[in-house]
Design an enzyme around this catalytic site. Structure first.
Site, PDB file in Angstrom:
ATOM      1  N   HIS A  29       7.142  -8.912  10.067  1.00 51.24           N
ATOM      2  CA  HIS A  29       5.800  -8.455   9.700  1.00 51.24           C
ATOM      3  C   HIS A  29       5.393  -9.205   8.433  1.00 51.24           C
ATOM      4  O   HIS A  29       5.618  -8.747   7.314  1.00 51.24           O
ATOM      5  CB  HIS A  29       5.816  -6.945   9.466  1.00 51.24           C
ATOM      6  CG  HIS A  29       4.463  -6.356   9.277  1.00 51.24           C
ATOM      7  ND1 HIS A  29       4.210  -5.289   8.449  1.00 51.24           N
ATOM      8  CD2 HIS A  29       3.262  -6.677   9.822  1.00 51.24           C
ATOM      9  CE1 HIS A  29       2.932  -4.985   8.478  1.00 51.24           C
ATOM     10  NE2 HIS A  29       2.338  -5.813   9.306  1.00 51.24           N
ATOM     11  N   LYS A  76      -0.213  -3.109  17.553  1.00 53.68           N
ATOM     12  CA  LYS A  76       1.106  -2.780  17.032  1.00 53.68           C
ATOM     13  C   LYS A  76       2.074  -2.381  18.146  1.00 53.68           C
ATOM     14  O   LYS A  76       3.288  -2.469  17.971  1.00 53.68           O
ATOM     15  CB  LYS A  76       1.000  -1.673  15.980  1.00 53.68           C
ATOM     16  CG  LYS A  76       0.309  -2.134  14.695  1.00 53.68           C
ATOM     17  CD  LYS A  76       0.951  -3.404  14.120  1.00 53.68           C
ATOM     18  CE  LYS A  76       0.316  -3.803  12.794  1.00 53.68           C
ATOM     19  NZ  LYS A  76       0.855  -5.100  12.292  1.00 53.68           N
ATOM     20  N   ASP A  91      -0.115 -12.036  10.170  1.00 50.85           N
ATOM     21  CA  ASP A  91       0.504 -10.715  10.228  1.00 50.85           C
ATOM     22  C   ASP A  91       1.844 -10.632  10.960  1.00 50.85           C
ATOM     23  O   ASP A  91       2.712  -9.888  10.532  1.00 50.85           O
ATOM     24  CB  ASP A  91      -0.473  -9.734  10.888  1.00 50.85           C
ATOM     25  CG  ASP A  91      -0.114  -8.281  10.635  1.00 50.85           C
ATOM     26  OD1 ASP A  91       0.183  -7.931   9.478  1.00 50.85           O
ATOM     27  OD2 ASP A  91      -0.116  -7.491  11.595  1.00 50.85           O
ATOM     28  N   ARG A 111     -12.241  -2.607   9.929  1.00 53.42           N
ATOM     29  CA  ARG A 111     -11.471  -3.771  10.356  1.00 53.42           C
ATOM     30  C   ARG A 111     -12.341  -4.803  11.072  1.00 53.42           C
ATOM     31  O   ARG A 111     -13.374  -4.471  11.666  1.00 53.42           O
ATOM     32  CB  ARG A 111     -10.366  -3.340  11.323  1.00 53.42           C
ATOM     33  CG  ARG A 111      -9.284  -2.471  10.702  1.00 53.42           C
ATOM     34  CD  ARG A 111      -8.183  -3.302  10.121  1.00 53.42           C
ATOM     35  NE  ARG A 111      -7.107  -2.504   9.565  1.00 53.42           N
ATOM     36  CZ  ARG A 111      -5.944  -3.011   9.189  1.00 53.42           C
ATOM     37  NH1 ARG A 111      -5.715  -4.310   9.316  1.00 53.42           N
ATOM     38  NH2 ARG A 111      -5.001  -2.240   8.668  1.00 53.42           N
ATOM     39  N   LYS A 166      -0.801  -9.835   0.136  1.00 57.39           N
ATOM     40  CA  LYS A 166      -0.287 -10.699   1.206  1.00 57.39           C
ATOM     41  C   LYS A 166      -1.390 -11.550   1.835  1.00 57.39           C
ATOM     42  O   LYS A 166      -1.259 -12.772   1.958  1.00 57.39           O
ATOM     43  CB  LYS A 166       0.400  -9.857   2.280  1.00 57.39           C
ATOM     44  CG  LYS A 166       0.955 -10.651   3.444  1.00 57.39           C
ATOM     45  CD  LYS A 166       1.594  -9.744   4.485  1.00 57.39           C
ATOM     46  CE  LYS A 166       0.553  -8.927   5.226  1.00 57.39           C
ATOM     47  NZ  LYS A 166       1.106  -8.217   6.389  1.00 57.39           N
ATOM     48  N   THR A 167      -2.490 -10.898   2.212  1.00 60.15           N
ATOM     49  CA  THR A 167      -3.586 -11.621   2.871  1.00 60.15           C
ATOM     50  C   THR A 167      -4.254 -12.589   1.908  1.00 60.15           C
ATOM     51  O   THR A 167      -4.516 -13.750   2.238  1.00 60.15           O
ATOM     52  CB  THR A 167      -4.620 -10.627   3.431  1.00 60.15           C
ATOM     53  OG1 THR A 167      -3.981  -9.766   4.365  1.00 60.15           O
ATOM     54  CG2 THR A 167      -5.756 -11.356   4.106  1.00 60.15           C
ATOM     55  N   ARG A 207      -3.916   4.256  13.032  1.00 60.42           N
ATOM     56  CA  ARG A 207      -2.801   4.534  13.924  1.00 60.42           C
ATOM     57  C   ARG A 207      -2.292   5.969  13.740  1.00 60.42           C
ATOM     58  O   ARG A 207      -2.489   6.587  12.698  1.00 60.42           O
ATOM     59  CB  ARG A 207      -1.646   3.562  13.662  1.00 60.42           C
ATOM     60  CG  ARG A 207      -1.931   2.136  14.107  1.00 60.42           C
ATOM     61  CD  ARG A 207      -0.715   1.237  13.889  1.00 60.42           C
ATOM     62  NE  ARG A 207      -0.319   1.197  12.484  1.00 60.42           N
ATOM     63  CZ  ARG A 207       0.719   1.859  11.977  1.00 60.42           C
ATOM     64  NH1 ARG A 207       1.468   2.628  12.762  1.00 60.42           N
ATOM     65  NH2 ARG A 207       1.016   1.775  10.698  1.00 60.42           N
ATOM     66  N   SER A 237       0.546  -2.982   2.168  1.00 61.30           N
ATOM     67  CA  SER A 237      -0.874  -2.939   1.829  1.00 61.30           C
ATOM     68  C   SER A 237      -1.064  -2.907   0.309  1.00 61.30           C
ATOM     69  O   SER A 237      -0.397  -2.145  -0.399  1.00 61.30           O
ATOM     70  CB  SER A 237      -1.512  -1.696   2.455  1.00 61.30           C
ATOM     71  OG  SER A 237      -2.879  -1.612   2.125  1.00 61.30           O
TER      72      SER A 237
END
Length: 535
Positions: free
Chosen positions: A216, A197, A253, A318, A238-239, A54, A234
């Site tokens: 988020h 996003k 997410d 990704r 979390k994932t 981004r 990051s």
């Protein structure tokens, strides 16, 4: 379908594919887009061009009298005048009007029908169409027939640059949102994450107006229907921690918390796949198959086997895939009110405890702070631990003042009795380079104990520097690591480092006083921060 008209968008194109199937989009991408290939696992490999991430400094929001006072202006939400937006909009439409083939994706953002919005993407690349096909909630044939006019339209002309001589342009990339026209324009970036996003930013603007907290975070659900939210930047886990084979994944997410419970905004996942291994993240690895989009990965030109270890193009490789590709996904992506809310932080200074229970006021403070730390080697120039604060654990996408989201969070957890936990997945026994990373086995034991209810009545001890209620006993976790000061050989060094970090918290929070809504004062949030600032 190729008989769909875009004339109401001032675009005259003979070949328009609306909500094309993944198989058709594969064919289109292979034939018309350079750099595409089919991996041996069935995924479509694509390239996003020069932009592989981004461009937050190129994001703009139109400053309009109707929304001006609702937006938290600054380095994140940068103002753009209506005239310049219309120049960029015309530039995008003129480009799309010249294309021989266009792709339209109509879908929903939000699983809860009461709050979902209708989104339309118009793009020149099959790549982007497949991406949003995966990430939006896909309408049934009946819903598509009755879709009507969208609530928001995204004009994606990413292959065509912005004019850098146009007022307020800082590069050849411009990502512009106009809440009054309900439009988004993308120029000069083919990175698909800008689309995702952008939709999330729209929801972060719309939902608080309806008393809904947009978040988020990831979310999962236990066998008894208990829901847990996982917030974290990051590298915090979390994932990994939300992908629990014993619990159903609501989403990975973006979520909203309403009067009825939580719902996933998206219809798919957008996972990092650098260094992806099946033994570490089987849910993500197994989700990569036909219909999945792989961005900017390196593969063997003969076997078409993907090299997930390679960062030759970017470290930000990704995979986007529909939620149905996750074996234990919950569909529809709706759950009850969260029993537990986890704030994950990777404290590279080694001074935060592995687990603490937060009061509603402390939850507001740490939510607004959104703390984690970078370690040496993660970015150029980072040679020692560096504190990072991202408000609401997603500053780049938060449109309104952070106190707006924080007060909604406090009200929700008070009303529904949700327990909020601060979980440190970072270092113990010293900072990065001296101490050691807290074992993932111990972190999982903490999460399991929270889900089992064991920590609800566990003994606690007040931290004198951060004011946290530190859990001092947890099954499967050695007691000596639960109180971080005890793990440091040099206790004076711990005290200095803890006071230093507390001071950074206080300094960071000072930025939020400006622009806070009058009915949402920040003093009550500030009072829940570290009682000790700098030493």
């Amino acid at each position: 379908m190729t008989d769909f008209s875009l004339m109401n968008h001032d675009i005259d194109c003979d070949t328009v594919f609306r909500n094309a199937t993944p198989a058709l989009l594969y064919e289109e991408a292979i034939e018309y887009e350079r750099g595409t290939a089919i991996a041996d696992n069935g995924a479509l490999i694509v390239r996003s061009g020069k932009r592989t991430g981004r461009s937050p400094k190129d994001k703009r929001i139109v400053e309009h009298p109707d929304s001006k006072d609702k937006i938290w202006w600054g380095e994140i939400n940068i103002a753009l005048d209506e005239h310049t937006f219309m120049i960029n909009r015309e530039r995008a439409i003129d480009y799309l009007d010249t294309c021989e083939r266009l792709y339209v994706v109509d879908g929903f953002a939000g699983w809860d029908p009461e709050y979902r919005i209708k989104v339309r993407l118009i793009t020149a690349r099959a790549y982007h169409a497949l991406f949003l096909h995966n990430l939006l909630i896909r309408p049934t044939a009946e819903e598509l027939e009755a879709f009507g006019e969208p609530d928001y339209v995204i004009y994606n002309a990413g292959r065509f640059p912005a004019n850098k001589y146009t007022s307020k342009m800082t590069s050849l990339t411009s990502v512009d949102l106009n809440f009054e026209r309900r439009e988004m324009v993308i120029l000069g970036s083919e990175y698909a994450g800008e689309i995702k996003k952008g939709v999330f930013t729209i929801m972060n603007y719309l939902m608080p107006e309806r008393g809904v907290l947009s978040m988020h975070c990831s979310a999962n659900e236990g066998a008894d229907g208990d829901v847990t939210l996982f917030f974290g930047l990051s590298g915090t886990g979390k994932t990994t921690l939300s992908a629990d084979p014993r619990r159903r994944l609501i989403g990975d997410d973006e979520h909203c918390w309403t009067d009825s419970g939580v719902f996933n905004i998206e219809g798919g996942c957008y996972a990092k796949c650098i260094d992806l291994k099946r033994e570490n993240e089987p849910e993500i690895y197994d989700a990569i198959r036909f219909g999945t989009l792989l961005e900017n990965v390196i593969y063997d030109p003969f076997t078409r086997q993907v090299d997930y270890t390679s960062s030759e193009i970017t470290e930000n490789t990704r995979a986007s895939y529909p939620i149905e590709h996750v074996a234990n996904a919950k569909i529809p992506g709706i759950g009850g009110h969260p029993n537990n809310v986890m704030f994950l932080t990777c404290d590279a200074f080694g001074v935060l405890p592995p687990v603490s229970r937060l009061s509603p006021e402390q939850a507001m403070y740490h939510f607004v702070s959104g703390y984690t730390a970078k370690v040496a080697g993660t970015e150029q120039g980072v040679v020692e631990p560096e504190a990072t604060f991202s408000t609401c654990f997603g500053a780049a996408f938060m449109v309104r003042h952070p106190s707006t989201y924080a007060h909604l969070l406090r009200d929700r957890i008070r009303e529904h009795g949700s327990a909020v936990w601060l979980v440190n997945t970072g270092w113990s026994g010293g900072p990065y380079g001296t101490g050691s990373r807290i074992s993932i086995r111990h972190t999982r034991a903490i999460i399991d104990a929270i889900h089992a209810g064991t920590l609800a009545d566990a003994p606690t001890e007040a931290d004198p520097v951060f004011g946290l209620n530190v859990i001092t006993a947890c099954p499967g976790v050695p007691e000596e690591i639960l109180k971080p000061r005890n793990t440091w050989k040099d206790k004076n060094a711990y005290d200095r480092k803890a006071h230093d970090l507390a001071g950074l918290f206080v300094e960071n929070f000072s930025h939020f006083r400006a622009g806070a809504p009058e009915n949402m004062p920040v003093d009550d949030i500030a009072a829940a921060g570290p009682p000790v600032g700098t030493s």
